[in-house]
Structure formats: C-alpha cells, structure tokens
Design an enzyme around this catalytic site. Sequence first.
Site, PDB file in Angstrom:
ATOM      1  N   HIS A  62      65.780  40.091  64.714  1.00  0.00           N
ATOM      2  CA  HIS A  62      65.447  41.172  66.290  1.00  0.00           C
ATOM      3  C   HIS A  62      65.428  40.419  66.826  1.00  0.00           C
ATOM      4  O   HIS A  62      65.961  39.646  67.751  1.00  0.00           O
ATOM      5  CB  HIS A  62      64.644  42.433  65.619  1.00  0.00           C
ATOM      6  N   LYS A  71      61.989  59.644  57.448  1.00  0.00           N
ATOM      7  CA  LYS A  71      61.543  58.073  57.340  1.00  0.00           C
ATOM      8  C   LYS A  71      59.552  58.159  57.003  1.00  0.00           C
ATOM      9  O   LYS A  71      59.147  58.343  57.731  1.00  0.00           O
ATOM     10  CB  LYS A  71      62.583  57.050  57.676  1.00  0.00           C
ATOM     11  N   ARG A 104      74.594  40.339  59.141  1.00  0.00           N
ATOM     12  CA  ARG A 104      73.612  39.559  58.625  1.00  0.00           C
ATOM     13  C   ARG A 104      74.668  39.408  57.212  1.00  0.00           C
ATOM     14  O   ARG A 104      74.268  37.888  57.157  1.00  0.00           O
ATOM     15  CB  ARG A 104      72.589  39.795  57.834  1.00  0.00           C
ATOM     16  N   SER A 133      63.331  43.985  57.596  1.00  0.00           N
ATOM     17  CA  SER A 133      61.837  44.405  57.471  1.00  0.00           C
ATOM     18  C   SER A 133      61.642  44.829  55.733  1.00  0.00           C
ATOM     19  O   SER A 133      59.899  44.825  55.973  1.00  0.00           O
ATOM     20  CB  SER A 133      61.491  45.771  58.679  1.00  0.00           C
TER      21      SER A 133
HETATM   22  O1  PNS Z   1      66.957  50.237  61.798  1.00  0.00           O
HETATM   23  P1  PNS Z   1      68.047  50.405  61.391  1.00  0.00           P
HETATM   24  O2  PNS Z   1      67.389  51.920  60.450  1.00  0.00           O
HETATM   25  O3  PNS Z   1      69.539  50.094  60.591  1.00  0.00           O
HETATM   26  O4  PNS Z   1      68.878  51.898  62.367  1.00  0.00           O
HETATM   27  C1  PNS Z   1      69.815  52.408  62.403  1.00  0.00           C
HETATM   28  C2  PNS Z   1      70.273  53.468  63.745  1.00  0.00           C
HETATM   29  C3  PNS Z   1      68.471  54.393  64.479  1.00  0.00           C
HETATM   30  C4  PNS Z   1      70.808  52.504  64.347  1.00  0.00           C
HETATM   31  C5  PNS Z   1      70.805  54.636  62.837  1.00  0.00           C
HETATM   32  O5  PNS Z   1      70.377  55.360  62.610  1.00  0.00           O
HETATM   33  C6  PNS Z   1      70.610  55.599  64.793  1.00  0.00           C
HETATM   34  O6  PNS Z   1      71.601  55.464  65.476  1.00  0.00           O
HETATM   35  N1  PNS Z   1      70.607  57.131  64.460  1.00  0.00           N
HETATM   36  C7  PNS Z   1      70.500  58.413  65.477  1.00  0.00           C
HETATM   37  C8  PNS Z   1      71.628  59.506  64.564  1.00  0.00           C
HETATM   38  C9  PNS Z   1      72.996  59.268  65.372  1.00  0.00           C
HETATM   39  O7  PNS Z   1      73.619  58.285  65.876  1.00  0.00           O
HETATM   40  N2  PNS Z   1      73.813  59.518  64.169  1.00  0.00           N
HETATM   41  C10 PNS Z   1      74.736  59.109  64.249  1.00  0.00           C
HETATM   42  C11 PNS Z   1      75.693  57.786  64.756  1.00  0.00           C
HETATM   43  S1  PNS Z   1      75.672  57.054  63.152  1.00  0.00           S
END
Ligand code: PNS
Length: 180
Positions: A24, A48, A97, A135
């Site tokens: 990150h 979560k 990645r 993570s």
């Molecule tokens: O670190 P992560 O868990 O891969 O991050 C995921 C994240 C936070 C980017 C994703 O879950 C997110 O954008 N959640 C917000 C909800 C949202 O907007 N959902 C619709 C679009 S897919």
Amino acid sequence: MKTKSRRRSVAVFPGTFDPITNGHVDIITRCLSVFDEVIVAILVNSEKRPLFTVDERIDLIRQAYRKNPRVRVETFSGLLVDYAMKVDATVIVRGLRAISDFEYELQMALMNRRLNPRIETVFMMAPESYSYLSSRLVKEVFHLGGDVSGLVPALVERRLREKSAPEGYVVPRRRRRRSR
Ligand code: PNS
C-alpha cells in the site's frame, strides 16, 4: 498574460487496510508523483471482523504520512463513488498484484463507472517484490510466528507484536540499525 489555474487533482485510494502494508505504501508514494492529493479511504465495514479497529488503522496510516500534508486519511461507508464525489476526487486508485486480482478489480471498476462515469479508476501495478503481499497473509504469517519485517511499516510490526503480547507486557522497541 493570464495563466489558467489548474484544478487540484485528488485521488482516492480505498481499501480495508487491516493493516497497511508496504505494498500500500508503495502505491501511495507513487500516487503522489501523479496527483496533487491522495486520500486514503478506509471502508467502515461492519460485516468484516478486522484485527485492527478503524481508529487503529487510521492512526497507523497517519503515522506513516504525518510529514506529508498531501496525504489525507479518512473513513467512508456506502458507495465509493459517492464518497469520491463528496471529497472532490476524480480518480479511484487501485493496486494490481497479479492476474488473479484482475477479475475482481475489473468488475468493481466497471460497476463504479456505471454508477458514476465521471469518476475514473486507475490501476497501478505492484512491484514484483510485493506482488504476493496482502494484509491477510501478513496477519497469518505473523500469527504463525513468521517474520514480517520489510513487509509492513515498522510501527505496524510493533502493533502486531503488542496485539499478541500478554496483557501488561510492554513490547520493546526494535533497535534501529546503525547507518553505515
Ligand atoms: O482492501 P479491499 O477490501 O480490497 O477494498 C475493497 C473496497 C473498499 C475498495 C470495496 O469493497 C469498496 O469500494 N466498497 C465500497 C462499496 C461500493 O462502493 N460498492 C459498489 C462498487 S463495487
């Protein structure tokens, strides 16, 4: 002659960051050479069960960037594109990645574009050295007694040790290597 003032470019780097890793950090650092401001946006997700609380995660990232006013750390809930609009960001940055990341990221990027075509998703490739880093793996390796130094900022490593130490035990600071 009048010069046109350019709009500040603001990018959102969203994620769970439980905890922030050097992968990150690499993406955030590279974002700083492309955008004027980077907002690290931590998703508040009640489904979560994270190891670090939201406040702990905010603190860990803020500590890493305390000297850089171009990095902001915030939380969000609800739709990411709505949050991006609220903070005047035009770009969502995600790290890639491996090919295995691609399908999930493509789905999210396309859904976000459908929800709001004004917000662009930009992908940054993780360097080879961090292409296996996540993570989740850091937490697993740490809890099984493996070495995670070099994979997370030193403060994160310390906080991991504090979390697993018996109550009342003060984790000694890691001695800094003398620079030669
Ligand atoms: O670190 P992560 O868990 O891969 O991050 C995921 C994240 C936070 C980017 C994703 O879950 C997110 O954008 N959640 C917000 C909800 C949202 O907007 N959902 C619709 C679009 S897919």
